[in-house]
Design an enzyme around this catalytic site. Structure first.
Site, PDB file in Angstrom:
ATOM      1  N   ASP A 187      -6.792  -1.497  -4.742  1.00 49.78           N
ATOM      2  CA  ASP A 187      -7.884  -1.156  -3.822  1.00 49.78           C
ATOM      3  C   ASP A 187      -8.857  -0.165  -4.463  1.00 49.78           C
ATOM      4  O   ASP A 187     -10.073  -0.283  -4.294  1.00 49.78           O
ATOM      5  CB  ASP A 187      -7.330  -0.555  -2.528  1.00 49.78           C
ATOM      6  N   ASP A 237       0.859  -1.185   0.000  1.00 49.78           N
ATOM      7  CA  ASP A 237       0.000   0.000   0.000  1.00 49.78           C
ATOM      8  C   ASP A 237       0.890   1.227   0.000  1.00 49.78           C
ATOM      9  O   ASP A 237       1.988   1.206   0.556  1.00 49.78           O
ATOM     10  CB  ASP A 237      -0.909   0.009   1.234  1.00 49.78           C
TER      11      ASP A 237
END
Length: 164
Positions: A137, A121
């Site tokens: 995402d 991330d």
């Protein structure tokens, strides 16, 4: 003619899904090879910080340290989506977009889980306290939102028995 149309749509939406996966992979590769975990990589002033975070869980770090299970669930989800595509042959481009984005996002994160043991991330919102996320995402959220919009405003399956 219907089959030819479905094949063309399948090619187009496969290219879209592949492009999302490729962009996700490229950014994750840059982050993983160029930075250490926790380092702020850069920013888009007023909007985003870019910071390398390893997520061993799912959304909002739920199910932390269950990476293998989440990877298997992600792959099973992708298989189900592919089966859905070829069995149901969605006719609506809204539904096709939702399916393609959900598939791309799930596969993008599954690749991380299976090969690295965590999801990479790197996008952190500056204007809203929200967990760090990635392009896969974003694809999942946009795909889910698109699916909800389709069901609420365009799905005629429940009223006429046909849908698409």
């Amino acid at each position: 003619m219907k089959n030819k149309s479905f094949v063309l749509a399948s090619v187009i939406w496969t290219v879209v899904a592949a492009a999302v996966i490729a962009v996700d992979r490229i950014f994750k590769y840059i982050v993983m090879t160029g930075y250490s975990e926790g380092n702020v990589i850069g920013e888009l002033p007023g909007f985003f910080d870019f910071i390398y975070v390893r997520n061993t869980g799912a959304a909002f770090s739920l199910f932390s340290d269950m990476t293998l299970l989440l990877g298997i669930v992600s792959i099973l989800f992708c298989i189900c989506v592919a089966v859905y595509w070829f069995v149901r042959k969605p006719k609506s481009n809204i539904k096709r977009a939702a399916v393609a984005l959900l598939f791309a996002g799930a596969l993008g994160n599954a690749i991380d889980r299976i090969f690295y043991g965590f999801v990479v991330d790197f996008i952190s919102l500056k204007w809203f306290d929200f967990p760090v996320f990635n392009i896969a995402d974003v694809a999942i959220v946009v795909g889910a939102f698109t699916a909800v919009i389709y069901v609420i405003f365009f799905d005629k399956e429940s009223s006429d028995g046909h849908g698409g």
